[in-house]
Design an enzyme around this catalytic site. Structure first.
Site, PDB file in Angstrom:
ATOM      1  N   HIS A  50       0.842  -1.210   0.000  1.00 32.55           N
ATOM      2  CA  HIS A  50       0.000   0.000   0.000  1.00 32.55           C
ATOM      3  C   HIS A  50       0.877   1.260   0.000  1.00 32.55           C
ATOM      4  CE1 HIS A  50      -3.692   2.275   1.184  1.00 32.55           C
ATOM      5  NE2 HIS A  50      -2.796   3.061   1.768  1.00 32.55           N
ATOM      6  N   GLU A  51       1.817   1.349   0.910  1.00 34.94           N
ATOM      7  CA  GLU A  51       2.644   2.564   1.002  1.00 34.94           C
ATOM      8  C   GLU A  51       3.541   2.730  -0.218  1.00 34.94           C
ATOM      9  OE1 GLU A  51       1.856   4.828   2.958  1.00 34.94           O
ATOM     10  OE2 GLU A  51       0.617   3.670   4.326  1.00 34.94           O
ATOM     11  N   CYS A  96      -9.004  -4.248  -2.773  1.00 33.81           N
ATOM     12  CA  CYS A  96      -7.755  -3.734  -3.361  1.00 33.81           C
ATOM     13  C   CYS A  96      -6.804  -3.327  -2.244  1.00 33.81           C
ATOM     14  CB  CYS A  96      -8.033  -2.544  -4.269  1.00 33.81           C
ATOM     15  SG  CYS A  96      -6.521  -1.818  -4.981  1.00 33.81           S
ATOM     16  N   CYS A 107      -6.087  -0.155 -10.433  1.00 29.72           N
ATOM     17  CA  CYS A 107      -4.809   0.342  -9.893  1.00 29.72           C
ATOM     18  C   CYS A 107      -3.627  -0.219 -10.671  1.00 29.72           C
ATOM     19  CB  CYS A 107      -4.688  -0.003  -8.404  1.00 29.72           C
ATOM     20  SG  CYS A 107      -5.740   1.026  -7.362  1.00 29.72           S
TER      21      CYS A 107
END
Length: 182
Positions: A129-130, A145, A167
Protein backbone atom coordinates in the site's frame (compact mmCIF):
# COMPACT_ATOMS: atom_id res chain seq x y z
CA UNK A 1 14.22 -0.39 -13.80
CA UNK A 2 14.97 1.09 -10.41
CA UNK A 3 14.61 -1.25 -7.45
CA UNK A 4 12.65 -0.92 -4.26
CA UNK A 5 14.88 -0.96 -1.19
CA UNK A 6 13.61 -2.33 2.09
CA UNK A 7 15.22 -1.08 5.30
CA UNK A 8 14.50 -2.19 8.86
CA UNK A 9 14.83 0.86 11.14
CA UNK A 10 13.18 -0.58 14.24
CA UNK A 11 14.57 -0.41 17.74
CA UNK A 12 14.56 -4.17 18.17
CA UNK A 13 15.61 -6.82 15.69
CA UNK A 14 13.24 -7.70 12.87
CA UNK A 15 11.41 -10.99 13.20
CA UNK A 16 12.95 -13.77 11.17
CA UNK A 17 11.38 -13.92 7.75
CA UNK A 18 9.32 -10.75 8.19
CA UNK A 19 11.27 -8.56 5.79
CA UNK A 20 11.82 -11.38 3.31
CA UNK A 21 8.07 -11.91 3.06
CA UNK A 22 7.55 -8.18 2.51
CA UNK A 23 10.37 -8.08 -0.04
CA UNK A 24 8.77 -10.88 -2.07
CA UNK A 25 5.37 -9.16 -2.06
CA UNK A 26 6.88 -5.84 -3.16
CA UNK A 27 8.77 -7.49 -6.03
CA UNK A 28 5.62 -9.29 -7.19
CA UNK A 29 3.31 -6.29 -6.87
CA UNK A 30 5.54 -3.83 -8.69
CA UNK A 31 7.35 -6.22 -11.05
CA UNK A 32 10.82 -4.96 -10.15
CA UNK A 33 13.66 -5.98 -7.88
CA UNK A 34 13.09 -5.45 -4.17
CA UNK A 35 16.36 -5.50 -2.28
CA UNK A 36 17.39 -5.24 1.35
CA UNK A 37 19.13 -2.02 2.42
CA UNK A 38 20.92 -1.93 5.70
CA UNK A 39 22.77 0.55 7.81
CA UNK A 40 23.29 1.26 11.47
CA UNK A 41 21.71 4.71 11.25
CA UNK A 42 18.26 5.40 12.61
CA UNK A 43 16.21 8.56 12.17
CA UNK A 44 16.93 11.12 14.88
CA UNK A 45 14.35 13.54 16.18
CA UNK A 46 11.32 11.55 15.00
CA UNK A 47 10.02 10.84 18.50
CA UNK A 48 7.43 13.34 19.68
CA UNK A 49 7.72 13.17 23.49
CA UNK A 50 4.21 14.57 24.02
CA UNK A 51 2.60 11.84 21.95
CA UNK A 52 5.14 9.08 22.58
CA UNK A 53 5.02 8.35 18.86
CA UNK A 54 7.30 8.88 15.87
CA UNK A 55 6.51 11.50 13.21
CA UNK A 56 6.39 10.01 9.75
CA UNK A 57 7.33 13.33 8.14
CA UNK A 58 10.69 13.32 9.96
CA UNK A 59 11.35 9.72 8.96
CA UNK A 60 10.48 10.33 5.28
CA UNK A 61 12.80 13.33 5.12
CA UNK A 62 15.58 11.35 6.80
CA UNK A 63 15.13 8.42 4.39
CA UNK A 64 15.82 10.71 1.44
CA UNK A 65 19.08 11.84 3.04
CA UNK A 66 20.33 8.56 4.55
CA UNK A 67 18.84 5.98 2.19
CA UNK A 68 19.88 4.66 -1.19
CA UNK A 69 20.62 7.26 -3.89
CA UNK A 70 18.04 5.92 -6.38
CA UNK A 71 14.86 3.86 -6.47
CA UNK A 72 12.12 3.73 -3.88
CA UNK A 73 12.91 3.05 -0.23
CA UNK A 74 10.50 1.56 2.29
CA UNK A 75 11.54 1.75 5.92
CA UNK A 76 9.91 -0.68 8.34
CA UNK A 77 9.89 0.04 12.04
CA UNK A 78 8.46 -1.37 15.24
CA UNK A 79 7.79 2.16 16.53
CA UNK A 80 4.30 3.69 16.67
CA UNK A 81 3.80 6.29 13.90
CA UNK A 82 1.66 9.39 13.58
CA UNK A 83 0.79 12.31 11.38
CA UNK A 84 -0.52 15.40 13.17
CA UNK A 85 -4.16 15.03 12.10
CA UNK A 86 -4.54 11.36 13.06
CA UNK A 87 -4.16 9.39 16.28
CA UNK A 88 -1.87 6.89 14.53
CA UNK A 89 -1.01 5.57 11.08
CA UNK A 90 0.20 2.20 9.86
CA UNK A 91 2.47 4.04 7.44
CA UNK A 92 2.92 6.97 5.12
CA UNK A 93 4.57 7.64 1.79
CA UNK A 94 5.44 10.54 -0.44
CA UNK A 95 2.81 10.42 -3.17
CA UNK A 96 4.82 9.91 -6.34
CA UNK A 97 8.05 10.28 -4.37
CA UNK A 98 10.84 7.95 -3.30
CA UNK A 99 10.28 7.31 0.41
CA UNK A 100 7.73 5.33 2.40
CA UNK A 101 7.54 4.01 5.95
CA UNK A 102 5.32 1.52 7.73
CA UNK A 103 5.19 0.15 11.25
CA UNK A 104 4.41 -3.14 12.88
CA UNK A 105 3.36 -1.43 16.15
CA UNK A 106 -0.40 -1.18 15.49
CA UNK A 107 -0.47 -4.11 13.07
CA UNK A 108 0.42 -6.44 15.96
CA UNK A 109 -3.08 -6.09 17.47
CA UNK A 110 -4.47 -9.59 18.08
CA UNK A 111 -1.32 -11.31 16.84
CA UNK A 112 -0.66 -12.96 20.22
CA UNK A 113 -3.88 -14.96 19.80
CA UNK A 114 -3.78 -15.53 16.05
CA UNK A 115 -0.06 -16.20 15.64
CA UNK A 116 2.87 -14.31 14.08
CA UNK A 117 1.79 -15.11 10.53
CA UNK A 118 -0.98 -12.53 10.89
CA UNK A 119 1.56 -9.76 11.50
CA UNK A 120 3.60 -10.86 8.48
CA UNK A 121 0.51 -10.77 6.24
CA UNK A 122 -0.63 -7.39 7.54
CA UNK A 123 2.81 -5.86 7.11
CA UNK A 124 3.09 -7.14 3.54
CA UNK A 125 -0.25 -5.50 2.67
CA UNK A 126 0.68 -2.17 4.24
CA UNK A 127 4.12 -2.26 2.60
CA UNK A 128 2.56 -2.73 -0.84
CA UNK A 129 0.00 0.00 0.00
CA UNK A 130 2.64 2.56 1.00
CA UNK A 131 4.96 1.78 -1.90
CA UNK A 132 1.91 2.05 -4.17
CA UNK A 133 1.56 5.64 -2.96
CA UNK A 134 5.25 6.22 -3.72
CA UNK A 135 4.48 5.07 -7.27
CA UNK A 136 1.72 7.68 -7.42
CA UNK A 137 -1.31 5.51 -6.65
CA UNK A 138 -4.03 7.02 -4.48
CA UNK A 139 -6.57 5.32 -2.25
CA UNK A 140 -8.92 3.00 -4.10
CA UNK A 141 -12.59 2.23 -3.45
CA UNK A 142 -12.48 -1.23 -5.05
CA UNK A 143 -13.37 -3.82 -2.44
CA UNK A 144 -10.32 -5.87 -1.50
CA UNK A 145 -7.75 -3.73 -3.36
CA UNK A 146 -4.55 -3.30 -1.39
CA UNK A 147 -4.78 0.47 -2.09
CA UNK A 148 -8.01 0.70 -0.09
CA UNK A 149 -8.08 2.77 3.10
CA UNK A 150 -7.49 0.94 6.37
CA UNK A 151 -8.78 2.87 9.36
CA UNK A 152 -8.01 -0.11 11.62
CA UNK A 153 -6.48 -3.57 11.52
CA UNK A 154 -9.84 -5.08 10.55
CA UNK A 155 -9.61 -3.05 7.34
CA UNK A 156 -6.10 -4.36 6.71
CA UNK A 157 -7.30 -7.92 7.22
CA UNK A 158 -10.11 -7.43 4.69
CA UNK A 159 -7.78 -6.28 1.91
CA UNK A 160 -5.88 -8.60 -0.39
CA UNK A 161 -2.16 -8.27 -1.17
CA UNK A 162 -3.04 -7.40 -4.77
CA UNK A 163 -3.64 -4.24 -6.72
CA UNK A 164 -7.06 -4.26 -8.38
CA UNK A 165 -7.27 -4.12 -12.17
CA UNK A 166 -7.80 -0.36 -12.17
CA UNK A 167 -4.81 0.34 -9.89
CA UNK A 168 -2.64 -2.07 -11.90
CA UNK A 169 -3.56 -0.19 -15.07
CA UNK A 170 -2.83 3.18 -13.42
CA UNK A 171 0.54 1.88 -12.25
CA UNK A 172 1.45 1.03 -15.82
CA UNK A 173 0.50 4.51 -17.10
CA UNK A 174 3.10 7.28 -17.21
CA UNK A 175 2.73 9.30 -13.94
CA UNK A 176 1.60 12.46 -15.75
CA UNK A 177 -1.43 10.61 -17.23
CA UNK A 178 -2.71 9.08 -13.99
CA UNK A 179 -6.14 10.44 -13.14
CA UNK A 180 -6.75 11.73 -9.67
CA UNK A 181 -8.90 9.53 -7.48
CA UNK A 182 -10.55 11.54 -4.75
Amino acid sequence: MEPIFLWWIGEGPAQAGLLEHVRLHLAAAFQRPALPWDGPERPAGALDPRRGQHATSVILTWLLQAGPPAGKVLAVTDQDLFIPILTYVFGEAQLGGRAAVCSTARLAEGVALAGPRLLVERLAKEAVHEVGHAFGLRHCDTLGCVMGRSPGVAGVDQKSHQLCTTCRRRLEEPPARRPHVR
